[in-house]
Design an enzyme around this catalytic site. Sequence first.
Site, PDB file in Angstrom:
ATOM      1  CG  ASP A  20     -73.138 -60.020 -34.397  1.00 49.93           C
ATOM      2  OD1 ASP A  20     -72.136 -59.792 -33.688  1.00 49.93           O
ATOM      3  OD2 ASP A  20     -73.109 -59.995 -35.644  1.00 49.93           O
ATOM      4  CG  ASN A 132     -77.492 -47.081 -43.048  1.00 50.64           C
ATOM      5  OD1 ASN A 132     -77.001 -47.524 -44.085  1.00 50.64           O
ATOM      6  ND2 ASN A 132     -78.133 -45.928 -42.994  1.00 50.64           N
ATOM      7  CG  ASP A 300     -67.562 -59.285 -41.434  1.00 48.39           C
ATOM      8  OD1 ASP A 300     -66.612 -58.478 -41.471  1.00 48.39           O
ATOM      9  OD2 ASP A 300     -68.376 -59.350 -40.498  1.00 48.39           O
TER      10      ASP A 300
END
Length: 346
Positions: A20, A132, A300
């Site tokens: 990421d 977010n 997750d």
Amino acid sequence: MQRENLRENMLLGMGNPLLDISATVDKDFLTKYNMKENNAILADESHKNLNSEMIEKYKAEFIAGGSVQNSLRVAQWLLQKPKVTTFFGCVGTDKYSQILKDKAKADGVNVVYQYNDKVPTGTCAVLITGTNRSLCANLAAANCFTIDHIRDPENRKLLESAQYFYISGFFITVSPQSILEVAKHALANDRPFIMNLSAPFISQFYKEPLMQAMPYVDLLFGNETEAETFANEQNFGTKDLKEIALKICNLPKQNENRSRVCVITTGHNPVILAREGKISEFPVDVLSKDKLVDTNGAGDAFAGGFLSQYIQGQSLDVCVRCGIWAASQIVQRSGCTFSGKANFQP
Ligand code: 26A
């Protein structure tokens, strides 16, 4: 916790290992790349400068990611016994895959990557706006996973000795054939086969392979937007999440020994659990704004926390509560990360 019955390689996960690239950005940056808050998409031509802009303009941090690998890392954190989980996925032979492997190994996952020496390790741009997150995955090597990996004799042994199987909906974009092979193996051996809806685009654009896998699914995770999109695509004729969850349970099913369980998370609203025609709801402790960092990895972590209890034969109620606990830890940090000892009390 009843840890006695834990053994190595009980839970086999398969997914896209991604590094990421995460940064807080302004909303205009999201618009520039045609991205929406809380969505997850696949990168296309229009995203080719996204990663470099994230790094140069926004000083992005690199964090181990990939949905299933995140869940297994969180499960390991709770289980406190190394290698109870095994992970299959494809990476390149580069620095990024080394970072991913080191992190997952340090967290206790038995990492069994397939390597591709021609394509770089996949990445995922994580654009944080407020709390977010919006995800844009460039699968690269992750997309090169082939069924040979699960047919390799050494890996076949791992598949055969695993008791639980967890695969993301995301992986449908990569190797539906591998998903079906694992699903059929799970069915033949009466072992739970678990999936995640992963993102709205899976239900929209990968409907056929998703519905090919669905009859094998014993346990399905999803969040509210994924469930709504799925219901819409399947013409369920309702937007009511509880009804949707029950309808998902009632879709055709191969293994008649187990009835399907469907778990829908709804942000800070209660988690919906559907089983045997009944709904249960589980409240989430709403964190104060100053404690929230970002929701990247929350879903997750929920799945990882849930699975850590599920494979120990705990009740579904305990599984859900652990999922909620794990997610609440992860949203207080950047990405799917944690530290110290997990102190979940069933
Ligand atoms: C196929 N796609 C789009 C993806 C992903 C993904 N993992 C697998 N496949 N898109 C985003 N992710 C991962 O989701 C995590 C947050 O839930 C990101 O790597 C991130 O760590």
